[in-house]
Design a protein around this motif. Structure first.
Motif, PDB file in Angstrom:
ATOM      1  N   ASP A  51       0.842  -1.187   0.000  1.00 26.75           N
ATOM      2  CA  ASP A  51       0.000   0.000   0.000  1.00 26.75           C
ATOM      3  C   ASP A  51       0.880   1.241   0.000  1.00 26.75           C
ATOM      4  O   ASP A  51       2.099   1.180   0.192  1.00 26.75           O
ATOM      5  CB  ASP A  51      -0.910   0.031   1.235  1.00 26.75           C
ATOM      6  N   VAL A  52       0.234   2.363  -0.178  1.00 27.02           N
ATOM      7  CA  VAL A  52       0.918   3.653  -0.105  1.00 27.02           C
ATOM      8  C   VAL A  52       1.469   3.863   1.301  1.00 27.02           C
ATOM      9  O   VAL A  52       0.822   3.521   2.296  1.00 27.02           O
ATOM     10  CB  VAL A  52      -0.058   4.788  -0.476  1.00 27.02           C
ATOM     11  N   MET A  53       2.679   4.432   1.370  1.00 26.41           N
ATOM     12  CA  MET A  53       3.252   4.823   2.652  1.00 26.41           C
ATOM     13  C   MET A  53       3.506   6.327   2.646  1.00 26.41           C
ATOM     14  O   MET A  53       3.824   6.906   1.606  1.00 26.41           O
ATOM     15  CB  MET A  53       4.562   4.081   2.916  1.00 26.41           C
ATOM     16  N   VAL A  54       3.382   6.948   3.821  1.00 22.39           N
ATOM     17  CA  VAL A  54       3.678   8.375   3.950  1.00 22.39           C
ATOM     18  C   VAL A  54       4.592   8.602   5.135  1.00 22.39           C
ATOM     19  O   VAL A  54       4.580   7.850   6.114  1.00 22.39           O
ATOM     20  CB  VAL A  54       2.397   9.224   4.114  1.00 22.39           C
ATOM     21  N   ASP A  55       5.403   9.645   5.025  1.00 22.71           N
ATOM     22  CA  ASP A  55       6.332  10.026   6.083  1.00 22.71           C
ATOM     23  C   ASP A  55       6.493  11.539   6.032  1.00 22.71           C
ATOM     24  O   ASP A  55       6.094  12.184   5.063  1.00 22.71           O
ATOM     25  CB  ASP A  55       7.675   9.323   5.861  1.00 22.71           C
ATOM     26  N   THR A  76       4.368   5.138  -3.377  1.00 24.04           N
ATOM     27  CA  THR A  76       3.445   4.117  -3.855  1.00 24.04           C
ATOM     28  C   THR A  76       4.250   2.879  -4.236  1.00 24.04           C
ATOM     29  O   THR A  76       5.434   2.981  -4.587  1.00 24.04           O
ATOM     30  CB  THR A  76       2.640   4.621  -5.065  1.00 24.04           C
ATOM     31  N   PRO A  77       3.655   1.690  -4.150  1.00 23.46           N
ATOM     32  CA  PRO A  77       4.409   0.470  -4.438  1.00 23.46           C
ATOM     33  C   PRO A  77       5.110   0.525  -5.793  1.00 23.46           C
ATOM     34  O   PRO A  77       4.509   0.853  -6.815  1.00 23.46           O
ATOM     35  CB  PRO A  77       3.324  -0.618  -4.403  1.00 23.46           C
ATOM     36  N   GLN A 374       1.611   3.071  13.571  1.00 23.03           N
ATOM     37  CA  GLN A 374       1.386   1.750  12.996  1.00 23.03           C
ATOM     38  C   GLN A 374      -0.026   1.597  12.438  1.00 23.03           C
ATOM     39  O   GLN A 374      -0.272   0.710  11.626  1.00 23.03           O
ATOM     40  CB  GLN A 374       1.661   0.673  14.050  1.00 23.03           C
ATOM     41  N   HIS A 375      -0.932   2.458  12.877  1.00 25.61           N
ATOM     42  CA  HIS A 375      -2.291   2.384  12.346  1.00 25.61           C
ATOM     43  C   HIS A 375      -2.414   3.080  10.998  1.00 25.61           C
ATOM     44  O   HIS A 375      -3.499   3.091  10.402  1.00 25.61           O
ATOM     45  CB  HIS A 375      -3.260   3.048  13.333  1.00 25.61           C
ATOM     46  N   GLY A 376      -1.336   3.677  10.505  1.00 31.70           N
ATOM     47  CA  GLY A 376      -1.387   4.402   9.248  1.00 31.70           C
ATOM     48  C   GLY A 376      -1.199   5.885   9.480  1.00 31.70           C
ATOM     49  O   GLY A 376      -0.493   6.301  10.400  1.00 31.70           O
ATOM     50  N   LEU A 397      -4.677   8.998   4.993  1.00 32.34           N
ATOM     51  CA  LEU A 397      -3.625   9.184   4.000  1.00 32.34           C
ATOM     52  C   LEU A 397      -2.914   7.883   3.665  1.00 32.34           C
ATOM     53  O   LEU A 397      -2.382   7.722   2.568  1.00 32.34           O
ATOM     54  CB  LEU A 397      -2.592  10.197   4.502  1.00 32.34           C
ATOM     55  N   ALA A 398      -2.858   6.972   4.629  1.00 32.27           N
ATOM     56  CA  ALA A 398      -2.176   5.692   4.415  1.00 32.27           C
ATOM     57  C   ALA A 398      -2.798   4.656   5.322  1.00 32.27           C
ATOM     58  O   ALA A 398      -3.218   4.961   6.451  1.00 32.27           O
ATOM     59  CB  ALA A 398      -0.679   5.815   4.695  1.00 32.27           C
ATOM     60  N   ALA A 399      -2.872   3.436   4.841  1.00 30.24           N
ATOM     61  CA  ALA A 399      -3.449   2.331   5.608  1.00 30.24           C
ATOM     62  C   ALA A 399      -2.406   1.774   6.578  1.00 30.24           C
ATOM     63  O   ALA A 399      -1.211   2.038   6.453  1.00 30.24           O
ATOM     64  CB  ALA A 399      -3.925   1.240   4.652  1.00 30.24           C
ATOM     65  N   PRO A 400      -2.853   0.988   7.546  1.00 26.17           N
ATOM     66  CA  PRO A 400      -1.882   0.356   8.457  1.00 26.17           C
ATOM     67  C   PRO A 400      -0.899  -0.526   7.697  1.00 26.17           C
ATOM     68  O   PRO A 400      -1.238  -1.139   6.682  1.00 26.17           O
ATOM     69  CB  PRO A 400      -2.775  -0.476   9.386  1.00 26.17           C
ATOM     70  N   GLN A 401       0.332  -0.569   8.200  1.00 23.71           N
ATOM     71  CA  GLN A 401       1.347  -1.398   7.564  1.00 23.71           C
ATOM     72  C   GLN A 401       1.031  -2.870   7.775  1.00 23.71           C
ATOM     73  O   GLN A 401       0.751  -3.302   8.884  1.00 23.71           O
ATOM     74  CB  GLN A 401       2.717  -1.077   8.151  1.00 23.71           C
TER      75      GLN A 401
END
Length: 740
Positions: A51-55, A76-77, A374-376, A397-401
């Motif tokens: 899934d998409v990750m944000v930082d 994005t992946p 961790q919840h996104g 903005l992002a789903a849980p890992q």
């Protein structure tokens, strides 16, 4: 009741962030060595982001026609990390953000704004070359790059905007000194004369936050001045750095959360340490100052009724004062309005599982924040009136890992990876890490799940293995369904024998990798009364002659608030234990049966992270700190002989035993570019670098699987793994040595 986190804790720092100022000769890349052969191997789908990750997530408030916005580094992946901005359309964020269009992989992002001007500073890596791009916007939807030469080679860490002028602060990548620039909406810039270290202090000022009201500029700094805690100061100037006024922030071990100007002055939020019932704890703290007046006054935030481990978020200016968020047991808003400070109701429907990032307030008083963990990543908005209002989630903005990442924690013969899990528990929640274990397939072309053996993991989530002269041990730990305590169960087998289960360790709260030293097995970790996060942990050392029956080592000087993290053999009969003391490094040494604390860590500037025994029998300890990575050899744990110091042009990770000698992953900087390397040594004392896989700017770690060395990278794009062939030949053929 909140429960402590059970996670895969490693004492290794995989890639050292190396500062300047070291006078020792550092490692030089070999000009033309024999090069090992790298073959990339396939990895299971669960090691790649799904899934998409944000930082680096933050947000800005709305003002007039300027919409509220959220910014982040988004991956994005299959794609590189990109700096992006979501500009709201009314009350909602668009599904897809605006890409700021910066070349390379985005690594840092700082954004600040007003009703008429917004600025973004993006740090990125382009073919291993680090650079900074500054962009401006008047509507947060269209962004344009602007040329600001003083910031090209600056790692920007903070910024603030007032009206049509921005104040941007960071540190020089070349000198680590403070750099500050004012930037006008027409693109004109002016570099400020920045504060410098006091006479006699070698370390540099590190910027933590900034603010400006259009007349006065301010920067919050942290600096190591040789005590047991950094000195936090606020510097203010009314003439763009012509003169600076410094105000030291009072408090025990101050850690900065955020800083902003207000209509009447400034507010700084953070955390300090305090002692209660012989326990050292951390609590939220608040400091304020009036403009034109010297000194910051510590103000007690309204935390009555909240747990000891309450955290505090960065403050945001509002028309009637300022606002920030507190967490524990639920996320709450603190409002300073018309000189009255109060706490809103909690929001139990929100996941209290991530630290709150930036808070922003619209011109009409609407408050928003971002929660990332961790919840996104979730955007929160405060709705309701005064004390009865609550924060609600308005955008995800992002789903849980839900994929695994390599942990860096060694386990014999396998590559270990972990995935965080959080679950509701009693009146609160608890978190833990589940493990994936991988080996090479028969062809050596792909990672596959390690075959099951007799060691029963059952409901427990983490396993670590070690090998010694008498065979192998495995320690399995975690929570059981319905259980309220962390369990740690040992297993052991003689060489070529069958696995046998031992007796569980009593009161173990965290356990690290076991090691063979002083003629037996030793296991570092902590004990506590319960798994509740408010129960203090005590550094503990267990011993076992056979890996099955473990006893607490009597006389080990571990105390409350300390953690024993790694064991190092010191000759045939003695031992060194690496650990932490309320976050500061500590090293215990047992010589002839007597324990003492080594003076090697007493200045607090270098942290021992791992160790190994070199070919000459000396124990070599890896230290990470402000002067780069150091390897120091010792025979008594107190007197240290230098093996190497990297300086600021190389990174050097954990040392592993490999066929033919020793190896460590890392990087070197050459001509402004960073390249991945594999550090190798036949004796653990003389080191040289071999080129790593092409196209990478650093390696995360390595492991040995059935005699084959594999190296890996791990970033937002997922995990990449290479099999290393011909390493022994390359080590033997390479005649260049690291300058000791």
């Amino acid at each position: 009741m909140r429960h402590r986190t059970l996670a895969a804790i490693t004492t290794t720092t995989l890639l050292a962030a190396l500062a300047t100022g070291c006078t020792d000769a550092g490692p030089e890349p070999v000009a033309d060595p024999a090069t090992p052969r790298y073959t990339e191997v396939g990895v299971p789908a669960e090691l790649m982001p799904g899934d998409v990750m944000v930082d680096h997530v933050g947000l800005l408030g709305a003002d007039g026609d300027t919409p509220w916005s959220v910014h982040a580094i988004r991956t994005t992946p299959g794609d590189r990390p990109r700096a992006v901005v979501w500009a709201a359309q009314g009350d909602e964020l668009p599904t897809e953000p605006v890409d700021l269009g910066v070349d390379g992989s985005a690594e840092s992002l700082v954004v600040a704004g007003s009703a008429t001007l917004s600025v973004a500073a993006v740090g990125s890596s382009v073919d291993g070359d680090e650079t900074t791009t500054v962009l401006m916007s008047t509507d947060r939807r269209v962004w344009s790059a602007v040329d600001v030469p003083p910031l090209d080679d600056v790692a920007v860490t903070t910024a603030a905007v007032s009206g049509d002028e921005a104040w941007i602060v960071g540190t020089s990548r070349a000198t680590d000194e403070l750099v500050g620039v004012t930037l006008a909406a027409d693109g004109q810039w002016e570099e400020a004369e920045m504060p410098t270290s006091p006479d006699g202090v070698e370390t540099t000022l590190q910027p933590k936050a900034a603010a400006t009201d259009g007349v006065e500029v301010a920067v919050v700094t942290s600096q190591d001045r040789g005590g047991d805690a950094d000195v936090v100061s606020v510097y203010r100037s009314v003439n763009r750095g012509g003169n600076w006024v410094e105000d030291a922030i009072e408090g025990d071990h101050v850690r900065v959360a955020g800083f902003t100007d207000t209509a009447h002055g400034y507010v700084l939020t953070g955390h300090v340490r305090f002692t209660r019932d012989a326990r050292v704890l951390t609590r939220a703290a608040l400091w304020t100052a009036r403009k034109g007046a010297r000194g910051f006054t510590q103000v007690e935030p309204p935390t009555a009724g909240l747990s000891d481990d309450v955290w505090i978020g960065a403050p945001a200016r509002s028309d009637d004062g300022y606002r920030f968020l507190l967490g524990g047991p639920y996320i709450r808003q603190v409002v300073m309005a018309d000189q009255e400070i109060y706490l809103t109701a909690g929001s139990p429907d929100l996941p209290e599982r991530g630290m709150i990032g930036q808070t922003a307030v619209d011109a009409d008083g609407t408050t928003r924040a971002v929660a990332v963990g961790q919840h996104g990543a979730t955007v929160l908005e405060f709705r309701g009136e005064a004390e009865d209002g609550k924060l609600v989630a308005v955008a995800q903005l992002a789903a849980p890992q839900h994929w695994f990442t390599p942990t860096g924690q060694s386990s014999e013969g396998v590559l270990t990876a972990g995935m965080g899990r959080i679950e509701d528990w009693r009146e609160g929640w608890r978190s833990y890490t589940v493990q994936g274990r991988y080996v090479l397939d028969a062809d050596g072309t792909r990672l596959v799940a390690a075959p099951a053996d007799a060691v029963a993991v059952d409901e427990l989530s983490w396993r670590v293995d070690a090998t010694g002269p008498q065979g192998e041990v495995a320690l399995v730990s975690g929570f059981r369904a319905g259980g309220d305590a962390i369990e740690a169960v040992p297993w052991a087998r003689e060489e070529g024998g069958r696995w046998v289960q031992g007796s569980p360790l009593a009161s173990a709260q965290s356990t690290h990798a076991p090691g063979w030293a002083a003629g037996g097995w030793l296991l570092p970790g902590t004990t506590a009364r319960s798994a509740d996060v408010d129960d203090v942990e005590t550094a503990t050392l267990w011993s076992s002659p056979d890996g099955l029956a473990w006893d607490v080592v009597a006389g080990f000087p571990g105390a409350a608030g300390q953690d024993a993290q790694a064991v190092c053999a010191l000759g045939e009969q003695d031992v060194i234990v690496l650990g932490s003391d309320h976050g500061d490094p500590v090293m215990w040494v047992r010589l002839g049966g007597d324990w003492q604390t080594s003076p090697a860590t007493q200045d607090g500037r270098r942290t021992p992270t791992s160790c190994y025994v070199a070919a000459d029998g000396r124990t070599v300890i890896r230290f990470a700190g402000g002067d780069g990575t150091r390897l120091l050899a010792t025979t008594d744990g107190t007197v240290m002989d230098k093996v190497l110091t990297t300086g600021d042009d190389a990174g050097f990770g954990t040392v592993h035993a490999v066929p033919g000698g020793f190896a460590s992953t890392g990087w070197v900087r050459d001509g402004g570019q960073i390249h991945a390397v594999l550090w190798v040594s036949v004796d653990g004392l003389n080191w040289t670098s071999l080129p790593g896989p092409g196209g990478e700017d650093g390696l995360a770690d390595l492991t040995v699987i059935d005699g084959t060395v594999v190296v890996m990278t791990d970033d937002a794009r997922g995990t990449r793994v290479w099999r290393v062939d011909g390493l022994q030949e390359a080590m033997s053929a390479s005649s260049a040595k690291m300058d000791p």
